[in-house]
Design a protein around this motif. Structure first.
Motif, mmCIF file in Angstrom:
data_model
loop_
_atom_site.group_PDB
_atom_site.id
_atom_site.type_symbol
_atom_site.label_atom_id
_atom_site.label_comp_id
_atom_site.label_asym_id
_atom_site.label_seq_id
_atom_site.Cartn_x
_atom_site.Cartn_y
_atom_site.Cartn_z
ATOM 1 N N VAL A 182 0.848 -1.200 0.000
ATOM 2 C CA VAL A 182 0.000 0.000 0.000
ATOM 3 C C VAL A 182 0.886 1.252 0.000
ATOM 4 C CG1 VAL A 182 -1.757 1.326 1.218
ATOM 5 C CG2 VAL A 182 -1.871 -1.158 1.217
ATOM 6 N N ARG A 183 1.808 1.312 0.941
ATOM 7 C CA ARG A 183 2.688 2.487 1.042
ATOM 8 C C ARG A 183 3.580 2.626 -0.195
ATOM 9 N NH1 ARG A 183 3.116 5.585 5.165
ATOM 10 N NH2 ARG A 183 1.999 5.114 7.078
ATOM 11 N N VAL A 204 5.246 12.678 9.549
ATOM 12 C CA VAL A 204 6.128 12.304 10.658
ATOM 13 C C VAL A 204 7.507 12.924 10.453
ATOM 14 C CG1 VAL A 204 7.179 10.374 11.901
ATOM 15 C CG2 VAL A 204 4.841 10.185 11.046
ATOM 16 N N ALA A 205 7.994 12.904 9.221
ATOM 17 C CA ALA A 205 9.316 13.473 8.926
ATOM 18 C C ALA A 205 9.362 14.969 9.207
ATOM 19 C CB ALA A 205 9.681 13.199 7.469
ATOM 20 N N ASP A 206 8.228 15.643 9.087
ATOM 21 C CA ASP A 206 8.175 17.094 9.292
ATOM 22 C C ASP A 206 7.999 17.495 10.755
ATOM 23 O OD1 ASP A 206 8.514 17.541 6.616
ATOM 24 O OD2 ASP A 206 6.374 17.780 6.183
ATOM 25 N N LEU A 207 7.845 16.527 11.647
ATOM 26 C CA LEU A 207 7.655 16.863 13.058
ATOM 27 C C LEU A 207 8.941 17.436 13.643
ATOM 28 C CD1 LEU A 207 5.693 13.696 14.253
ATOM 29 C CD2 LEU A 207 4.764 15.995 13.921
ATOM 30 N N ILE A 246 -5.620 6.406 12.946
ATOM 31 C CA ILE A 246 -4.779 7.601 12.813
ATOM 32 C C ILE A 246 -4.553 7.892 11.334
ATOM 33 C CG2 ILE A 246 -2.523 8.617 13.305
ATOM 34 C CD1 ILE A 246 -2.411 6.826 15.799
ATOM 35 N N HIS A 247 -5.011 9.061 10.891
ATOM 36 C CA HIS A 247 -4.877 9.462 9.493
ATOM 37 C C HIS A 247 -3.977 10.684 9.308
ATOM 38 C CE1 HIS A 247 -8.045 6.955 7.395
ATOM 39 N NE2 HIS A 247 -8.233 6.655 8.673
ATOM 40 N N SER A 248 -3.814 11.475 10.345
ATOM 41 C CA SER A 248 -2.947 12.653 10.227
ATOM 42 C C SER A 248 -2.501 13.119 11.611
ATOM 43 C CB SER A 248 -3.661 13.798 9.497
ATOM 44 O OG SER A 248 -4.796 14.239 10.237
ATOM 45 N N ILE A 249 -1.473 13.965 11.621
ATOM 46 C CA ILE A 249 -0.915 14.500 12.860
ATOM 47 C C ILE A 249 -0.787 16.015 12.731
ATOM 48 C CG2 ILE A 249 1.045 14.475 14.444
ATOM 49 C CD1 ILE A 249 1.859 11.797 13.338
ATOM 50 N N SER A 250 -1.102 16.714 13.803
ATOM 51 C CA SER A 250 -0.765 18.134 13.912
ATOM 52 C C SER A 250 -0.052 18.319 15.245
ATOM 53 C CB SER A 250 -2.014 19.017 13.826
ATOM 54 O OG SER A 250 -2.926 18.703 14.863
ATOM 55 N N LEU A 309 -1.181 2.661 8.632
ATOM 56 C CA LEU A 309 -1.356 2.547 7.190
ATOM 57 C C LEU A 309 -1.744 3.869 6.536
ATOM 58 C CD1 LEU A 309 -1.602 0.712 4.674
ATOM 59 C CD2 LEU A 309 -3.996 0.326 5.315
ATOM 60 N N HIS A 310 -2.620 4.634 7.189
ATOM 61 C CA HIS A 310 -3.171 5.832 6.550
ATOM 62 C C HIS A 310 -2.376 7.106 6.854
ATOM 63 C CE1 HIS A 310 -6.557 3.314 5.597
ATOM 64 N NE2 HIS A 310 -6.749 3.048 6.872
ATOM 65 N N LEU A 311 -1.322 6.995 7.659
ATOM 66 C CA LEU A 311 -0.570 8.181 8.070
ATOM 67 C C LEU A 311 0.571 8.446 7.096
ATOM 68 C CD1 LEU A 311 -0.061 10.392 10.194
ATOM 69 C CD2 LEU A 311 1.395 8.754 11.404
ATOM 70 N N PRO A 312 0.578 9.594 6.413
ATOM 71 C CA PRO A 312 1.669 9.903 5.477
ATOM 72 C C PRO A 312 3.006 10.010 6.203
ATOM 73 C CG PRO A 312 -0.218 11.350 5.108
ATOM 74 C CD PRO A 312 -0.469 10.637 6.402
#
Length: 455
Positions: free
Chosen positions: A114-115, A191-194, A243-247, A184-187
């Protein structure tokens, strides 16, 4: 060598489900060199909706081998090979869990088709196996059966190998890469931009709703730690799946991250936060004027939208403090609800009450002592600032405690003096306090007295 795998199961969580079918194709990067496929008796009923989805019935698996009967063969096929599946963490978690129960420790490098498809074939409307096969014109037969889905995944992986011009597969296999552990759904880019700094992070579901709030000394490191390991519990698997996104929001210090996390949990009430959702048994002194004009002090439970003149945790603590005030300021036990009987006022008997309960003392005179008692109580409470590092070099952070209450926190330019409390408040954001924050600040003040600026 690659082990391309698909399984069918009785449910969606490794710790609460069992495998009903396994297909494994060993691939050398050019072609299939070995294969294994079998139904598996799960020793439990297969739910009707799963029977309808897969076509695998209880009767079909009745005489099939149990997993422990094929565990050794499965393990020997998988070990030392790169484990590949469509949504790899699902298949891997089941096989790891069931192999572990049979005494085999599965530890493979993993690739998720998938990824990889999202990176190598960007822009498709859907990356489910069925839709990808339609988009790439891959022949998919026996959908939702282990052999059919595994063979389709083999063809998909061969396409990925031939189209991988930018080395996405090699990057995913890098031992230092955390991508294989991500939901699976988290780009991976999110994470790299955190940032690697203190702060609060938010996990969002498919609709953007916050489902978890966390605090961190290092946001990136803490977020990544959520996804390592192989906890197969239903709660854990459901959490990761949603989990689909992070802020995130940066804070100047770890202490500010602790405070902001507590505030945000109570504001957003996320479904997966439990630790700080308990109802606090907290009390306070409330002051009001009765119909006769006398100011009265009462101990009550704190309720939302009420403001006590003083707060405390234990009821015994409140009664002890109120008795001290009654003695020191010659207040009436009856007017402070310490004596509720119709008997003669104990304060009158002990000559500490001047007769307000019997209307022998005028309200104005009595009320002055009540106000003095409250002022004395508040004067005992600490007022201080905690000034520390900001989010950037040009600012400093500030947390304000005023008369024992948490006022708020914020960031002040380094060229702005912090000596004037009222002027400082223009830079701060007021927040609601709670017992967790108060205890946190009390503990910090007790062990970091040198860092406090007393007011």
């Amino acid at each position: 060598m690659y082990a391309i795998v698909d399984i069918e199961t009785t449910g969606g969580y490794a710790s609460a489900g069992s495998i009903t079918e396994i297909a494994i194709f060993i691939h050398d990067g050019h072609q299939i060199v070995q294969q294994f496929e079998t139904l598996v008796n799960p020793h439990r009923p297969i739910p009707r909706y799963i029977q309808a989805l897969t076509g695998i019935t209880d009767e079909m698996v009745e005489n099939a081998p149990a997993f422990e009967d094929v565990a050794e063969e499965v393990y020997n096929l998988l070990q030392n090979n790169i484990f590949i599946a469509h949504n790899v963490n699902f298949d891997y978690s089941f096989l790891r869990h069931q192999l572990d129960a049979c005494g085999y420790k599965l530890q493979n490098k993993k690739l998720c088709t998938v990824r990889l498809s999202r990176k190598i074939f960007p822009g498709f409307p859907s990356y489910s196996l069925g839709n990808l096969c339609r988009s790439l014109r891959i022949n998919l037969v026996n959908r939702h059966r282990a052999t059919g889905d595994a063979l389709a995944t083999v063809q998909l992986f061969e396409r990925l190998l031939s189209a991988d011009a930018n080395g996405a597969i090699a990057t995913a296999l890098n031992a230092r890469s955390k991508e294989k552990w991500l939901p699976l759904h988290l780009p991976q880019e999110q994470v790299a931009d955190l940032p690697s700094c203190p702060g609060v992070y938010y996990f969002h579901n498919e609709k953007g709703k916050v489902v978890y709030v966390g605090k961190a000394k290092n946001i990136r490191k803490r977020v990544t730690s959520h996804f390592t390991g192989n906890n197969a519990s239903r709660q854990r698997q459901e959490f990761v799946r949603n989990i689909h996104s992070i802020s995130f929001e940066k804070t100047g210090t770890e202490l500010m991250a602790f405070i902001l996390e507590s505030i945000e949990i109570r504001r957003l009430w996320p479904i997966y936060n439990n630790a700080q959702k308990r109802i606090e048994s907290k009390y306070g002194f409330y002051m009001f004027e009765d119909q006769q004009g006398y100011l009265r002090l009462a101990i009550e439970k704190r309720r939302k939208y009420t403001t006590p003149v003083f707060s405390f945790n234990m009821l015994t603590e409140g009664h002890q403090r109120l008795r001290e005030l009654v003695r020191e300021f010659k207040l009436c036990p009856k007017l402070c609800f310490l004596q509720t009987s119709q008997d003669t006022c104990t304060g009158v008997t002990e000559k500490t009450c001047k007769g307000a309960c019997e209307k022998k003392e005028k309200p104005a005179k009595y009320n002055l002592r009540v106000q003095a008692a409250v002022a004395h109580l508040l004067a005992e409470q600490p007022s201080f600032m905690i000034v520390d590092a900001g989010r950037e070099a040009t600012e400093q952070s500030c947390i304000l405690m005023e008369k024992g209450k948490f006022y708020g926190m914020g960031y002040v330019p380094r060229d702005v003096p912090v000596s004037e409390t009222e002027a400082l408040k223009d830079w701060l954001t007021q927040y609601p306090e709670n017992e967790f924050i108060l205890n946190l600040l009390r503990q910090y003040a007790g062990s970091n007295a040198a860092r406090l600026i007393s007011l």
